[in-house]
Design a protein around this motif. Structure first.
Motif: not given
Length: 294
Positions: A142-160
């Protein structure tokens, strides 16, 4: 494979404290740390109630931390890590067969890691994420997922072409319309698989003001050092992330390269608590990936 917790008992022997009749459990890598700490804390509180004495939570936490740092190093710890290596191998194999795509990352601590400081199951003033079965500190999924999700949201990141909601899923808050949807990424607990010196070392914070009062009064400053367990530099965790791309069309090489890049970027600023002070910096590398039947 039997879980480590099934092989561990509680209270295998006790010893007297110096200068008193109180008894301490003999902590060791073969004793379940969660159970031992809870039991010792309850016994100490009950003794103090009988004596009408005040239990020092700060001193108890400091004592436990120092004992853990002495115990969780050396050959016995390497035996535990051999067990976690075999377990992560099994999880990696199972995840790749079940979801079709699995990534195995190594995450090496470049600075101290402080995570899950308010662990509800470990009665310490400042705790650490401790796996109840494998008896080692770990990074919760949950900690790993939360950290990655927060980054993807704040930076509007997309993968494929997949954004935050497609990758991590959505959930419905009370009163909101719409349904929940599971994301394509699946996260697993990251377990330690190697270390340079040990798995635990004491760290310290020194609050000057009681937080409960919420008042800063320079005339009433009372520094109170708090010793707590942290994961030291040089511990390598094995993290597994799986992906269900059965309904997604994307290029294999592009997806792997982009996901690795974004995971490294997301964790570059640290994971866990006190990241603004340089804690939780991780060196992330892709050890392996499997792309089965997608």
């Amino acid at each position: 494979m039997a879980l480590a917790g099934d092989r561990m008992g509680v209270g295998r022997g006790r010893r007297a404290c110096h200068g008193g009749s109180a008894m301490k459990l003999d902590l060791s890598v073969k004793v379940n740390v969660y159970s031992a700490i809870v039991r010792e804390f309850l016994e100490e509180v009950l003794r103090d109630v009988e004596r009408r004495a005040h239990t020092s939570f700060t001193l108890f936490s400091s004592s436990i931390t120092k004992r853990l740092s002495k115990i969780f190093k050396g050959q016995e710890v390497w035996n535990l890590l051999e067990f976690t290596k075999r377990w992560t191998d099994e999880v990696y194999d199972a995840a790749s067969r079940l979801f079709g795509v699995a990534f195995r990352f190594s995450m090496r601590t470049m600075t101290r890691l402080t995570i899950n400081t308010r662990d509800a199951y470990m009665p310490l003033e400042i705790g650490v994420a401790w796996h109840p079965y494998f008896n080692v500190p770990y990074i919760p999924a949950t900690a790993l997922k939360g950290a990655l999700r927060a980054y993807f949201r704040s930076c509007s990141v997309e993968v494929c072409g997949l954004g935050e909601e497609e990758l991590f899923g959505t959930w419905k808050r009370r009163g909101e319309e719409g349904g929940e949807r599971e994301g394509v990424l699946r996260f697993f607990d990251a377990l330690p698989v190697s270390c340079e010196k040990g798995l635990v070392e004491p760290d310290i914070v020194n609050p000057h003001y009681p937080e409960v009062e919420g008042v800063i009064d320079e005339a009433s400053v009372r520094p109170r050092p708090l010793v707590y367990p942290a994961v030291p530099r040089g511990v390598t965790f094995s993290a597994i992330i799986a992906a269900d791309l059965s309904e997604v069309k994307c290029d294999q090489g592009r997806f792997v390269a982009r996901l690795l890049k974004e995971v490294q970027e997301a964790l570059a600023g640290g994971l866990g608590a006190r990241t603004s002070l340089g804690y939780g910096i991780l060196e992330v590398k892709l050890d392996n990936f499997r792309w089965v039947g997608v």
